[in-house]
Write a protein that holds these residues in place. Structure first.
Motif, PDB file in Angstrom:
ATOM      1  N   LEU A   1       0.822  -1.216   0.000  1.00  0.00           N
ATOM      2  CA  LEU A   1       0.000   0.000   0.000  1.00  0.00           C
ATOM      3  C   LEU A   1       0.854   1.262   0.000  1.00  0.00           C
ATOM      4  O   LEU A   1       0.464   2.311   0.537  1.00  0.00           O
ATOM      5  N   GLN A   2       2.009   1.175  -0.629  1.00  0.00           N
ATOM      6  CA  GLN A   2       2.950   2.275  -0.688  1.00  0.00           C
ATOM      7  C   GLN A   2       3.017   2.803  -2.113  1.00  0.00           C
ATOM      8  O   GLN A   2       2.979   2.019  -3.062  1.00  0.00           O
ATOM      9  N   THR A   3       3.113   4.117  -2.252  1.00  0.00           N
ATOM     10  CA  THR A   3       3.296   4.704  -3.583  1.00  0.00           C
ATOM     11  C   THR A   3       4.773   4.581  -3.960  1.00  0.00           C
ATOM     12  O   THR A   3       5.573   4.024  -3.202  1.00  0.00           O
ATOM     13  N   ALA A   4       5.154   5.150  -5.100  1.00  0.00           N
ATOM     14  CA  ALA A   4       6.559   5.130  -5.512  1.00  0.00           C
ATOM     15  C   ALA A   4       7.427   5.916  -4.526  1.00  0.00           C
ATOM     16  O   ALA A   4       8.646   5.750  -4.483  1.00  0.00           O
ATOM     17  N   ASP A   5       6.810   6.777  -3.737  1.00  0.00           N
ATOM     18  CA  ASP A   5       7.501   7.533  -2.691  1.00  0.00           C
ATOM     19  C   ASP A   5       7.295   6.789  -1.371  1.00  0.00           C
ATOM     20  O   ASP A   5       6.162   6.646  -0.904  1.00  0.00           O
ATOM     21  N   ALA A   6       8.395   6.328  -0.769  1.00  0.00           N
ATOM     22  CA  ALA A   6       8.291   5.504   0.446  1.00  0.00           C
ATOM     23  C   ALA A   6       7.653   6.259   1.607  1.00  0.00           C
ATOM     24  O   ALA A   6       7.246   5.651   2.599  1.00  0.00           O
ATOM     25  N   SER A   7       7.547   7.580   1.512  1.00  0.00           N
ATOM     26  CA  SER A   7       6.936   8.368   2.585  1.00  0.00           C
ATOM     27  C   SER A   7       5.446   8.605   2.373  1.00  0.00           C
ATOM     28  O   SER A   7       4.819   9.330   3.142  1.00  0.00           O
ATOM     29  N   VAL A   8       4.897   8.031   1.297  1.00  0.00           N
ATOM     30  CA  VAL A   8       3.471   8.257   1.014  1.00  0.00           C
ATOM     31  C   VAL A   8       2.772   6.916   0.760  1.00  0.00           C
ATOM     32  O   VAL A   8       3.197   6.142  -0.108  1.00  0.00           O
ATOM     33  N   SER A   9       1.712   6.655   1.523  1.00  0.00           N
ATOM     34  CA  SER A   9       0.902   5.456   1.323  1.00  0.00           C
ATOM     35  C   SER A   9      -0.514   5.884   0.966  1.00  0.00           C
ATOM     36  O   SER A   9      -0.882   7.040   1.158  1.00  0.00           O
ATOM     37  N   ALA A  10      -1.306   4.946   0.482  1.00  0.00           N
ATOM     38  CA  ALA A  10      -2.721   5.237   0.230  1.00  0.00           C
ATOM     39  C   ALA A  10      -3.547   4.031   0.644  1.00  0.00           C
ATOM     40  O   ALA A  10      -3.145   2.882   0.426  1.00  0.00           O
ATOM     41  N   ILE A  11      -4.698   4.293   1.265  1.00  0.00           N
ATOM     42  CA  ILE A  11      -5.568   3.220   1.767  1.00  0.00           C
ATOM     43  C   ILE A  11      -7.039   3.546   1.483  1.00  0.00           C
ATOM     44  O   ILE A  11      -7.396   4.689   1.234  1.00  0.00           O
ATOM     45  N   GLY A  12      -7.856   2.520   1.511  1.00  0.00           N
ATOM     46  CA  GLY A  12      -9.306   2.710   1.404  1.00  0.00           C
ATOM     47  C   GLY A  12      -9.775   2.951  -0.024  1.00  0.00           C
ATOM     48  O   GLY A  12      -9.128   2.529  -0.987  1.00  0.00           O
ATOM     49  N   ASP A  13     -10.903   3.644  -0.143  1.00  0.00           N
ATOM     50  CA  ASP A  13     -11.560   3.837  -1.450  1.00  0.00           C
ATOM     51  C   ASP A  13     -10.671   4.502  -2.495  1.00  0.00           C
ATOM     52  O   ASP A  13     -10.914   4.354  -3.685  1.00  0.00           O
ATOM     53  N   CYS A  14      -9.673   5.288  -2.061  1.00  0.00           N
ATOM     54  CA  CYS A  14      -8.873   6.036  -3.044  1.00  0.00           C
ATOM     55  C   CYS A  14      -7.704   5.218  -3.573  1.00  0.00           C
ATOM     56  O   CYS A  14      -7.040   5.628  -4.520  1.00  0.00           O
ATOM     57  N   ALA A  15      -7.428   4.065  -2.966  1.00  0.00           N
ATOM     58  CA  ALA A  15      -6.200   3.333  -3.279  1.00  0.00           C
ATOM     59  C   ALA A  15      -6.439   2.215  -4.290  1.00  0.00           C
ATOM     60  O   ALA A  15      -7.342   1.400  -4.117  1.00  0.00           O
ATOM     61  N   CYS A  16      -5.626   2.195  -5.336  1.00  0.00           N
ATOM     62  CA  CYS A  16      -5.680   1.119  -6.309  1.00  0.00           C
ATOM     63  C   CYS A  16      -4.436   0.263  -6.071  1.00  0.00           C
ATOM     64  O   CYS A  16      -3.328   0.686  -6.354  1.00  0.00           O
ATOM     65  N   PHE A  17      -4.653  -0.928  -5.487  1.00  0.00           N
ATOM     66  CA  PHE A  17      -3.508  -1.679  -4.969  1.00  0.00           C
ATOM     67  C   PHE A  17      -3.284  -2.993  -5.703  1.00  0.00           C
ATOM     68  O   PHE A  17      -4.211  -3.578  -6.259  1.00  0.00           O
TER      69      PHE A  17
END
Lengths: 417, 77
Positions: free
Chosen positions: A268-284
Motif C-alpha cells: 500500500l505504498q506509492t513510488a515515494d516511500a513516505s506516502v501510502s494510500a488506503i481505502g476507497d482512493c487506493a488502487c492496490f
C-alpha cells in the motif's frame, strides 16, 4: 529495517483514515498523529446512511466512529473542515485550503471517493440529489418527506439500498439502469436476477438498458426524468447513484501514479516511500490476483487497510493480504460477497434461486475467486475461510446437486489436519 | 455496583449482523463471532463498567446496526 516516522499525517477523516489513526495507537505508536478531514463533524461510518439511518430512528451520534474525548485521550490532532490542496513531496509538506501548512514524516492518503455526477447540465435544478455524506443523507431524508414519486438512477449497491428504504415508506420508486440488470458490476447474472425478482415483489419498477438524457423541471424543480428512448418518468425527487470516482487529485499534483485511484504496491505504498494510500482512493496490487490491481469500496477494505498500514509503519514487513468482503441490505435480504469476481467468471449456483437463501460460486478457470450469498451467512463464512487459505473445490464437484460449501470446507480441513 | 444508578444492557440482532467483526475489534470481552457463520455472539449481556466505553463504541461502529445498548435502572440480575 524501516524507521518509525515521528509524525504521521492522514488526509481523509473517513473510515480508513480514522482506522489508521486508531490502529497506530493500538500498535503502541507514540509519535504525533494528525488526521485532516474535509467534513466538519467527527469521523462517521457511511453504510447506515443508505439503510438504517435513512429509514429513521438513528441520530448523527449513532454513526460517529468516536466521541470528541477519544481524540484527546489518544492524542490525535483532528483538523476538521480542512481540505488539503497542496502536496510538496520534496519538502514533505501539505497546504490546506485555509492556508495552513503541515509537515509530515509519513503521509497516508485516505481521501476516499466522490459520487459521479450525471453528465448533464443540471445547475439550478432542485430535487436532484446524491448520497455520500451525512449532509447528503440529511438533505435526502428532508426532501423525501414531501416526495411521492422518486426516480433513482443506477441499480448498484447505493441505488438499490435507498430504493428499498424509500419503497418501504410507501413512495413510488422507479430505477433507471444503463446495463441490462441490477448490480451488474458487483454480481453475476444469476444472483442479479434473483435480487431483481425480490425488488419487483416490493413494487419497484425498473428500466434497464436506458440512459438519462435530461431532467424536465418546472419552476426550478425536477418534475420528470427523460430517458434515451423518449420515455418521461414523472418524479418529484431524483437520486443519482451511478458510482464513484477516487479522490486522487493530490497524487496527480505530486506526480504520483494514478490509474482508477492512487496506485500503490502490495504494501500500500506509492513510488515515494513516505506516502501510502488506503481505502476507497487506493488502487492496490493484490496478493490474490497476481499482478492485478484492485480499488475496492467497502468497510472491510477501509478497516483492514487502515490496520495494515499502522502495522507496517511500526515495522511489520509482510504485504497486505485480506479476503475482500462486501455486503448489502436490500429487498429484505442480507446479501454477502467474499472475494472479487469479474463479469465473465463462471457461475455455479448452490441451492435454489427461488428459495429464501442461496449462493453462487464464481470460478475463474478452475479456481474459486468469489462467492455471492443471499441470506446464507454460513456459506459466506465458509467462503471467507476457503479464499483466505486459497482452497478451491473442483469445478465438477461444486456442480454436483446438493454440493455444500460448509461440508466441503469441513472435509478439507479434516484432510489438512 | 453501578454508577449513577444505571447499568448498560447489550442486545444483538443476529438477523441484521453481517459478520464484519468490528465489535470484536472494539471489545473482545463482550463480543465474539460464531465460527460457523461469522454472526455476532454476545458474551456479556451486562458488561463490566470498565468496558462501557468500548461497548458503546462497538454499537456505534457496527456497520449493520445490529448492536443495541440501553441504559437500565438498578443492578444486573
Amino acid at each position: 529495517m524501516s524507521v518509525v516516522p515521528e509524525h504521521v499525517v492522514i488526509v481523509g477523516g473517513g473510515q480508513a483514515g480514522h482506522q489508521a489513526a486508531s490502529s497506530l495507537r493500538d500498535e503502541g505508536y507514540v509519535g504525533r498523529i494528525t488526521l485532516v478531514g474535509e467534513e466538519p463533524q467527527l469521523p462517521y461510518q457511511r453504510p447506515p446512511l443508505s439503510k438504517a439511518w435513512l429509514a429513521g430512528g438513528l441520530n448523527d451520534g449513532d454513526v460517529h466512529l468516536e466521541t470528541e474525548d477519544w481524540f484527546a485521550v489518544n492524542h490525535i490532532d483532528h483538523w476538521r473542515g480542512e481540505r488539503v490542496v497542496g502536496l510538496d513531496r520534496a519538502a514533505r509538506r501539505l497546504t490546506t485550503g485555509g492556508g495552513e501548512t503541515l509537515g509530515y514524516d509519513h503521509l497516508i492518503l485516505a481521501t476516499g471517493a466522490r459520487n459521479r455526477p450525471l453528465p448533464l447540465a443540471l445547475e439550478g435544478i432542485a430535487g436532484v440529489l446524491s448520497l455520500r455524506s451525512l449532509a447528503d443523507a440529511t438533505a435526502l431524508q428532508t426532501q423525501l418527506a414531501g416526495a411521492r414519486q422518486v426516480v433513482i438512477v443506477g441499480a448498484g449497491f447505493l441505488g438499490l439500498e435507498v430504493a428499498t428504504v424509500i419503497r418501504a415508506s410507501g413512495i413510488d420508486v422507479q430505477v433507471v439502469e444503463a446495463t441490462g440488470r441490477v448490480m451488474s458490476r458487483a454480481l453475476g447474472e444469476q444472483m442479479g436476477l434473483a435480487l431483481y425478482a425480490r425488488h419487483q415483489l416490493q413494487g419497484i419498477c425498473f428500466h434497464f438498458n436506458r440512459r438519462v438524457v435530461g431532467i424536465t423541471h418546472a419552476q426550478g424543480r425536477a418534475s420528470a426524468v427523460q430517458l434515451d428512448d423518449g420515455q418521461q418518468l414523472a418524479a418529484d425527487l431524483v437520486l443519482v447513484a451511478i458510482g464513484v470516482q477516487a479522490n486522487a487529485e493530490l497524487a496527480v499534483q505530486a506526480d504520483l501514479a494514478t490509474d482508477n485511484g492512487v496506485v500503490v504496491d502490495a504494501f500500500l505504498q506509492t513510488a515515494d516511500a513516505s506516502v501510502s494510500a488506503i481505502g476507497d482512493c487506493a488502487c492496490f496490487t493484490h496478493g490474490f490476483d497476481e499482478g492485478a490491481r484492485w480499488r475496492l469500496e467497502s468497510v472491510q477494505n477501509a478497516v483492514d487497510q487502515g490496520r495494515y498500514i499502522a502495522g507496517r509503519l511500526m515495522g511489520r514487513e509482510e504485504p497486505y493480504r485480506q479476503v475482500p468482503i462486501f455486503w448489502s441490505e436490500q429487498a429484505g435480504c442480507r446479501l454477502q460477497m467474499a472475494g472479487v469476481a469479474a463479469g465473465d467468471d463462471l457461475e455455479v449456483p448452490c441451492g435454489d434461486a427461488h428459495s429464501e437463501g442461496f449462493s453462487v460460486l464464481r470460478y475463474r478457470d478452475a479456481r474459486l475467486v468469489g462467492v455471492e450469498s443471499l441470506n446464507r451467512p454460513a456459506d459466506h463464512m465458509a467462503a471467507r475461510k476457503l479464499l483466505l487459505r486459497g482452497l478451491s473445490p473442483a469445478l465438477e464437484e461444486a456442480r454436483q446437486p446438493g454440493f455444500d460449501l460448509r461440508t466441503w470446507l469441513a472435509s478439507a480441513a479434516a484432510l489438512q489436519a | 455496583m453501578s454508577n449513577n444508578n444505571y447499568i448498560l444492557r447489550v442486545t444483538v440482532d443476529e438477523n441484521l449482523c453481517v459478520g464484519a467483526g468490528l465489535c470484536v475489534l472494539s471489545s473482545s470481552d463482550v463480543f465474539d463471532q460464531r465460527d460457523e457463520d461469522g454472526v455476532v455472539k454476545l458474551l456479556q449481556e451486562y458488561p463490566d463498567q470498565a468496558s462501557y466505553e468500548k461497548v458503546l463504541g462497538a454499537a456505534r461502529k457496527c456497520p449493520s446496526k445490529a448492536i443495541k445498548v440501553e441504559q437500565v435502572n438498578g443492578d444486573a440480575p
